[in-house]
Design an enzyme around this catalytic site. Structure first.
Site, PDB file in Angstrom:
ATOM      1  N   ASP A 132      22.496  37.488  39.990  1.00 14.92           N
ATOM      2  CA  ASP A 132      23.891  37.066  40.067  1.00 14.92           C
ATOM      3  C   ASP A 132      24.690  37.869  39.054  1.00 14.92           C
ATOM      4  O   ASP A 132      24.452  37.769  37.846  1.00 14.92           O
ATOM      5  CB  ASP A 132      23.978  35.568  39.765  1.00 14.92           C
ATOM      6  CG  ASP A 132      25.387  35.008  39.887  1.00 14.92           C
ATOM      7  OD1 ASP A 132      26.332  35.797  40.107  1.00 14.92           O
ATOM      8  OD2 ASP A 132      25.542  33.780  39.761  1.00 14.92           O
ATOM      9  N   VAL A 133      25.642  38.683  39.526  1.00 10.74           N
ATOM     10  CA  VAL A 133      26.398  39.542  38.608  1.00 10.74           C
ATOM     11  C   VAL A 133      27.352  38.759  37.718  1.00 10.74           C
ATOM     12  O   VAL A 133      27.922  39.314  36.775  1.00 10.74           O
ATOM     13  CB  VAL A 133      27.175  40.649  39.361  1.00 10.74           C
ATOM     14  CG1 VAL A 133      26.228  41.575  40.100  1.00 10.74           C
ATOM     15  CG2 VAL A 133      28.226  40.054  40.290  1.00 10.74           C
ATOM     16  N   SER A 156      38.340  50.973  45.549  1.00 13.71           N
ATOM     17  CA  SER A 156      38.920  50.773  46.879  1.00 13.71           C
ATOM     18  C   SER A 156      40.246  51.508  46.981  1.00 13.71           C
ATOM     19  O   SER A 156      40.904  51.779  45.955  1.00 13.71           O
ATOM     20  CB  SER A 156      39.155  49.279  47.132  1.00 13.71           C
ATOM     21  OG  SER A 156      39.959  49.051  48.270  1.00 13.71           O
ATOM     22  N   TYR A 211      42.949  41.142  44.841  1.00 16.81           N
ATOM     23  CA  TYR A 211      41.908  42.133  45.147  1.00 16.81           C
ATOM     24  C   TYR A 211      42.313  43.516  44.653  1.00 16.81           C
ATOM     25  O   TYR A 211      41.514  44.233  44.043  1.00 16.81           O
ATOM     26  CB  TYR A 211      41.654  42.159  46.656  1.00 16.81           C
ATOM     27  CG  TYR A 211      40.575  43.134  47.069  1.00 16.81           C
ATOM     28  CD1 TYR A 211      39.243  42.872  46.807  1.00 16.81           C
ATOM     29  CD2 TYR A 211      40.902  44.322  47.725  1.00 16.81           C
ATOM     30  CE1 TYR A 211      38.249  43.770  47.179  1.00 16.81           C
ATOM     31  CE2 TYR A 211      39.926  45.220  48.100  1.00 16.81           C
ATOM     32  CZ  TYR A 211      38.596  44.941  47.821  1.00 16.81           C
ATOM     33  OH  TYR A 211      37.615  45.848  48.186  1.00 16.81           O
TER      34      TYR A 211
END
Length: 243
Positions: free
Chosen positions: A48-49, A127, A140
């Site tokens: 789990d990061v 992104s 985001y």
């Protein structure tokens, strides 16, 4: 771009871009560890990061299994839809913790092993949202802008130790993750067509195309490349075509 003898840790390697990267690096000869909450194709380590102890344990297990770690691909990430008014403080904390702090945690956990490598590389997943204003992607986009800035800072800090740090900035990628987002819309097929049309190539990016870019960046063939963002976005970041 052969990777024979190298060991790669891939967070979020159980699906999407991470899974495509795991397949590509494995075919190139690397030994791959999938660090994810969900199993993937390869040596799977549940991780789990958002938990530093979990990452420390996962990196230790992978290094013990294969004799070290040479490559870290920080692919784990989550999405968020909405304007600045539509995401509350808890959502901001959740997304930034995974998408930004998660990269810092994973890198911190991997660095003791990367420092012993003859080809140490970190590649972060940014992104197109880091540099293009996209509708209803305030949180985001902020997280991916932070990834880009974090990549530059890490590259500056680590270049003296021979550790290269880059990021890849995909456009809209045809993954199950995007499929789930589309499924929540009133017209999934129409929305997918609109996403494809906004990229100059007229189609979505494939996960394998992003994985190919990552393979190049982690390979010795890109040994003079650090502190840069490689766009894999169908021309979206650089081209302005007449409509």
């Amino acid at each position: 771009m052969e990777l024979n003898g190298f060991v790669a840790a891939i967070t979020g390697g159980g699906s999407g871009i991470g899974a495509a990267t795991a397949r590509r690096l494995s075919l190139a000869g690397a030994k791959v560890g999938i660090l994810d909450l969900n199993p993937g194709a390869g040596h799977f380590i549940k991780c789990d990061v958002s938990d530093g102890a979990s990452l420390d344990a996962a990196m230790s297990e992978l290094a013990d299994t294969y004799g070290g770690i040479d490559l870290l691909i920080n692919s784990a990430g989550i999405s968020s839809v909405g304007t600045v008014e539509e995401n509350d403080d808890a959502e901001w904390a959740r997304v930034l913790d995974v998408n930004v702090t998660g990269i810092a945690r994973a890198s911190r956990a991997a660095l003791p092993y990367l420092r012993r490598s003859r080809n140490p590389v970190i590649v972060n997943l940014s992104s197109i949202a880091a540099s293009a204003g996209l509708l209803k992607r305030a949180l985001y986009s902020a997280s991916k802008g932070a990834v880009h800035a974090l990549t530059l800072s890490m590259a500056a800090d680590l270049v003296g130790e021979g550790i290269r740090v880059c990021c890849v900035a995909p456009g809209t990628v045809d993954t199950p993750w995007v499929g789930r987002l589309l499924a929540r819309t009133e017209d999934p097929a129409g929305e997918k067509a609109r996403l494809a049309a906004r990229q100059p190539t007229g189609r979505l990016v494939s996960a394998d195309e992003v994985a190919a870019a990552i393979q190049y960046l982690v390979s010795p063939a890109s040994g003079a490349t650090t502190g840069m963002s490689l766009a894999v976005d169908g021309g979206m970041s650089g081209l302005r075509l007449p409509r």
